[in-house]
Design an enzyme around this catalytic site. Sequence first.
Site, PDB file in Angstrom:
ATOM      1  CG  ASP A 135      -5.696   0.105  -1.424  1.00  0.00           C
ATOM      2  OD1 ASP A 135      -4.572  -0.327  -1.746  1.00  0.00           O
ATOM      3  OD2 ASP A 135      -6.152   0.048  -0.267  1.00  0.00           O
TER       4      ASP A 135
ATOM      5  CG  ASP B 113      -3.066  -5.486   0.936  1.00  0.00           C
ATOM      6  OD1 ASP B 113      -2.129  -5.332   0.146  1.00  0.00           O
ATOM      7  OD2 ASP B 113      -3.597  -6.581   1.153  1.00  0.00           O
TER       8      ASP B 113
ATOM      9  N   GLY C 182       5.087  -1.761   0.251  1.00  0.00           N
ATOM     10  CA  GLY C 182       5.867  -2.806  -0.420  1.00  0.00           C
ATOM     11  C   GLY C 182       6.565  -3.684   0.600  1.00  0.00           C
TER      12      GLY C 182
ATOM     13  CB  SER D  33       3.114  -9.497  -4.542  1.00  0.00           C
ATOM     14  OG  SER D  33       4.119  -8.891  -3.733  1.00  0.00           O
TER      15      SER D  33
ATOM     16  CG  ASN E 293       0.242 -11.201  -1.896  1.00  0.00           C
ATOM     17  OD1 ASN E 293       0.557 -12.395  -1.922  1.00  0.00           O
ATOM     18  ND2 ASN E 293       1.032 -10.273  -1.407  1.00  0.00           N
TER      19      ASN E 293
ATOM     20  CG  ASP F 149      -6.357   1.120   3.393  1.00  0.00           C
ATOM     21  OD1 ASP F 149      -5.852   0.660   4.445  1.00  0.00           O
ATOM     22  OD2 ASP F 149      -5.769   1.149   2.303  1.00  0.00           O
TER      23      ASP F 149
HETATM   24  C1  XBP Z   1      -0.470  -2.514   0.967  1.00  0.00           C
HETATM   25  C2  XBP Z   1       0.995  -2.653   0.994  1.00  0.00           C
HETATM   26  C3  XBP Z   1       1.606  -3.993   0.690  1.00  0.00           C
HETATM   27  C4  XBP Z   1       1.146  -5.026   1.710  1.00  0.00           C
HETATM   28  C5  XBP Z   1       2.058  -6.232   1.729  1.00  0.00           C
HETATM   29  O1  XBP Z   1      -0.794  -2.396  -0.392  1.00  0.00           O
HETATM   30  O2  XBP Z   1       1.695  -1.680   1.227  1.00  0.00           O
HETATM   31  O3  XBP Z   1       3.007  -3.846   0.771  1.00  0.00           O
HETATM   32  O4  XBP Z   1       1.227  -4.430   3.020  1.00  0.00           O
HETATM   33  O5  XBP Z   1       2.059  -6.821   0.441  1.00  0.00           O
HETATM   34  P1  XBP Z   1      -2.173  -1.616  -0.870  1.00  0.00           P
HETATM   35  P2  XBP Z   1       3.476  -7.181  -0.249  1.00  0.00           P
HETATM   36  O6  XBP Z   1      -2.799  -0.960   0.335  1.00  0.00           O
HETATM   37  O7  XBP Z   1      -1.676  -0.625  -1.910  1.00  0.00           O
HETATM   38  O8  XBP Z   1      -3.038  -2.706  -1.445  1.00  0.00           O
HETATM   39  O9  XBP Z   1       4.308  -7.897   0.803  1.00  0.00           O
HETATM   40  O10 XBP Z   1       3.130  -8.067  -1.431  1.00  0.00           O
HETATM   41  O11 XBP Z   1       4.052  -5.859  -0.654  1.00  0.00           O
HETATM   42 MG    MG Z   2      -4.396  -0.076   1.240  1.00  0.00          MG
END
Ligand code: XBP
Ligand code: MG
Length: 229
Positions: free
Chosen positions: A8, A10, A50, A121, A124, A179
């Site tokens: 993952d 973020d 998202g 996205s 990112n 996470d």
């Molecule tokens: C985390 C999310 C994403 C980000 C924002 O993704 O839920 O939506 O918070 O990015 P992950 P965007 O933990 O699966 O990496 O605005 O591009 O969605």
């Molecule tokens: Mg995450």
Amino acid sequence: MIKALIFDVDGTLAETEDVHLRAFNQAFADFKLGWHWDRALYTELLKVTGGKERIRHFIDRYQPENGEYASALIAQMHRAKTRHYTALIDEGAVELRAGVHMLLRNAAEHGMRLAIATTTSLPNVEALLRATLGTDANKMFDVIAAGDQVPNKKPAPDVYLLALSGLGLKADECLAFEDSENGLRSALAAEIPTVISKSVYTLHHDFEGAELVLPDLSTYWDDHLSQLA
Ligand code: XBP
Ligand code: MG
């Protein structure tokens, strides 16, 4: 035998959500909406994965009078947010979490393949890898499954199933690193054993079903994965 690690982004590779939060607020200012998300509200909004879906949820839940906001306007706001986010990341807003770089490097040196499965996205992801691992970093990953490449975001299994398909591997040949509760549910729905590295926005989440729940990945290679390599 673990043949691939699927990460993952973020909260797992880096603590990025405060940068996402800054980028959302900068985009709202661009559109002169008078909206400002603080950390307490954002912690609640993160239940929706998202960015576009999160803005829609915010409108429906907190701005019903703006319910008619068209998806096109939300997409336009989100594109602005992504521009702000990638600019902040390019400026060095975050670094990889403890142990992540060593885990990636050691796994690759021991013949394990690397992949990404994220709701964020693609621009990112590319910005974060470039800023923290160098310009060719995305070549370290055999598959980068991200954002709108799948119809259903986490906790649906879609993005992990896309990663498995791209790797050409079975779920039990892989290990997922997450996470959040939504991320764990997504990986488990794809039947991938999952290790949790709690992040600042997910300390209170329910991680039932995880192989392991850790404060971070700083000792994971030495304590666990090196024995499987
Ligand atoms: C985390 C999310 C994403 C980000 C924002 O993704 O839920 O939506 O918070 O990015 P992950 P965007 O933990 O699966 O990496 O605005 O591009 O969605
Ligand atoms: Mg995450």
